[in-house]
Design an enzyme around this catalytic site. Structure first.
Site, PDB file in Angstrom:
ATOM      1  N   HIS A   9       1.013  -1.281   0.160  1.00 42.16           N
ATOM      2  CA  HIS A   9      -0.045  -0.065  -0.048  1.00 42.16           C
ATOM      3  C   HIS A   9       0.845   1.314   0.186  1.00 42.16           C
ATOM      4  O   HIS A   9       1.948   1.157   0.575  1.00 42.16           O
ATOM      5  CB  HIS A   9      -0.952  -0.018   1.048  1.00 42.16           C
ATOM      6  CG  HIS A   9      -0.238   0.096   2.540  1.00 42.16           C
ATOM      7  ND1 HIS A   9       0.332   1.230   2.966  1.00 42.16           N
ATOM      8  CD2 HIS A   9      -0.063  -0.942   3.435  1.00 42.16           C
ATOM      9  CE1 HIS A   9       0.897   1.189   4.278  1.00 42.16           C
ATOM     10  NE2 HIS A   9       0.721  -0.405   4.466  1.00 42.16           N
ATOM     11  N   ARG A  60      -6.472   0.849   3.883  1.00 41.02           N
ATOM     12  CA  ARG A  60      -4.933   1.308   3.269  1.00 41.02           C
ATOM     13  C   ARG A  60      -4.411   0.531   2.090  1.00 41.02           C
ATOM     14  O   ARG A  60      -4.039   0.965   0.956  1.00 41.02           O
ATOM     15  CB  ARG A  60      -3.908   1.462   4.155  1.00 41.02           C
ATOM     16  CG  ARG A  60      -3.189   0.306   4.774  1.00 41.02           C
ATOM     17  CD  ARG A  60      -2.148   0.938   5.873  1.00 41.02           C
ATOM     18  NE  ARG A  60      -1.612  -0.339   6.646  1.00 41.02           N
ATOM     19  CZ  ARG A  60      -2.156  -0.812   7.834  1.00 41.02           C
ATOM     20  NH1 ARG A  60      -3.321  -0.394   8.275  1.00 41.02           N
ATOM     21  NH2 ARG A  60      -1.408  -1.641   8.370  1.00 41.02           N
ATOM     22  N   GLU A  87      -1.460  -6.830   7.491  1.00 41.62           N
ATOM     23  CA  GLU A  87      -0.169  -6.441   7.905  1.00 41.62           C
ATOM     24  C   GLU A  87       0.173  -7.372   9.332  1.00 41.62           C
ATOM     25  O   GLU A  87      -1.066  -7.934   9.856  1.00 41.62           O
ATOM     26  CB  GLU A  87      -0.122  -5.181   8.357  1.00 41.62           C
ATOM     27  CG  GLU A  87       0.975  -4.599   8.940  1.00 41.62           C
ATOM     28  CD  GLU A  87       2.466  -4.747   8.174  1.00 41.62           C
ATOM     29  OE1 GLU A  87       2.675  -6.230   8.056  1.00 41.62           O
ATOM     30  OE2 GLU A  87       3.124  -3.911   7.825  1.00 41.62           O
ATOM     31  N   LYS A  98       8.063   4.883  16.526  1.00 41.23           N
ATOM     32  CA  LYS A  98       9.255   3.900  16.594  1.00 41.23           C
ATOM     33  C   LYS A  98      10.347   4.530  17.315  1.00 41.23           C
ATOM     34  O   LYS A  98      11.011   3.860  17.922  1.00 41.23           O
ATOM     35  CB  LYS A  98       9.219   3.527  15.082  1.00 41.23           C
ATOM     36  CG  LYS A  98       8.279   2.837  14.555  1.00 41.23           C
ATOM     37  CD  LYS A  98       8.485   2.533  13.086  1.00 41.23           C
ATOM     38  CE  LYS A  98       7.554   1.788  12.606  1.00 41.23           C
ATOM     39  NZ  LYS A  98       7.450   1.530  10.953  1.00 41.23           N
ATOM     40  N   HIS A 181       0.571  -5.589   2.502  1.00 41.04           N
ATOM     41  CA  HIS A 181       1.276  -4.804   3.547  1.00 41.04           C
ATOM     42  C   HIS A 181       2.748  -5.332   3.472  1.00 41.04           C
ATOM     43  O   HIS A 181       2.946  -6.529   2.831  1.00 41.04           O
ATOM     44  CB  HIS A 181       0.754  -5.041   4.916  1.00 41.04           C
ATOM     45  CG  HIS A 181      -0.794  -4.665   4.876  1.00 41.04           C
ATOM     46  ND1 HIS A 181      -1.301  -3.405   5.286  1.00 41.04           N
ATOM     47  CD2 HIS A 181      -1.934  -5.188   4.468  1.00 41.04           C
ATOM     48  CE1 HIS A 181      -2.341  -3.334   5.104  1.00 41.04           C
ATOM     49  NE2 HIS A 181      -3.053  -4.398   4.646  1.00 41.04           N
TER      50      HIS A 181
END
Length: 240
Positions: A9, A60, A87, A98, A181
């Site tokens: 995506h 997505r 995903e 992150k 994904h």
């Protein structure tokens, strides 16, 4: 020759914000929409007539496929949506930035969670804001939503679905598109290219850049593979 186009995506809002997304249903950014449209233009240029498409149940990936097919003038192609192509579930990391996660837990530990093949992150706590066990799309299918997944666990759900639903069509000569994904597509690349456990963790799938794989007649064996946008291509595993 049969072709399989794998499309990660386009950029999502949480890609932009550098957050662990997993099964959370985040939409595309404007850049992500543009990437999906360009993917369609690149696929149209190949002149390949695809027979059908597969995607996950996350918007997505679905929207990426819509925009791709619209640009190809092939919105009439049949589309199958499957949770097995979702995903990887990032468990307790879901929703976290992150960089901040690395500061909190240490970069080495986060690298293990993100890049090891078979070590999942900590599980998502029941009742969390990102707990999807009561989500209608999964309840209606009787899906037991995972609390966390490693890449191996992602492969464990992707592989049987691919073997049952997609592989027979490729062997029969149907050219297909899969919009999914980063990790579900890495699982497919591991299967198709026979990538070792230690090597698959280094494979990256760029957003919105179709990976076009050609397979031998009546087989799943790749004989050629390339990213259609050569300027954004990542290194591919060797064809064995």
């Amino acid at each position: 020759m049969t072709r399989l186009a794998l499309i990660r995506h386009g950029q999502s809002q949480w890609n932009l914000e550098n957050r662990f997304t997993g099964w959370v249903d985040v939409d595309l950014t404007e850049k992500g929409r543009a990437e999906a449209t360009k993917a369609g233009a690149l696929l149209k240029e190949t002149g390949i007539e695809f027979a059908a498409c597969y995607t996950s149940v996350l918007k997505r990936a679905i929207r990426t496929l819509w925009l791709t097919l619209d640009e190809m003038d092939r919105m009439w192609l049949p589309v199958t949506r499957s949770w097995e192509l979702n995903e990887r579930h990032y468990g307790g990391l879901t929703g976290l930035n992150k960089a901040e996660t690395a500061e909190k837990h240490g970069a080495d530990q986060v690298k293990i969670w993100r890049r090891s093949y078979d070590i999942p992150p900590p599980p998502l706590e029941p009742g969390s804001a990102y707990d999807l066990s009561g989500d209608a799309r999964y309840q209606s299918l009787g899906v037991n939503v995972p609390a966390t997944e490693s890449l191996k666990l992602t492969l464990d759900r992707v592989e049987p679905y691919f073997d049952k639903e997609i592989a027979p069509r490729i062997k029969a000569g149907d050219s297909l598109i899969i919009a999914a994904h980063g990790n579900s597509l890495r699982a497919l690349v591991k299967l198709l290219f026979n990538v070792a456990d230690d090597d698959i963790v280094h494979v990256e799938i760029p957003t919105g850049n179709p990976l076009l794989i050609e397979t031998a007649e009546g087989s799943l064996k790749p004989v050629a593979a390339r990213y259609l946008d050569a300027g954004r291509a990542e290194e591919l595993p060797a064809i064995k």
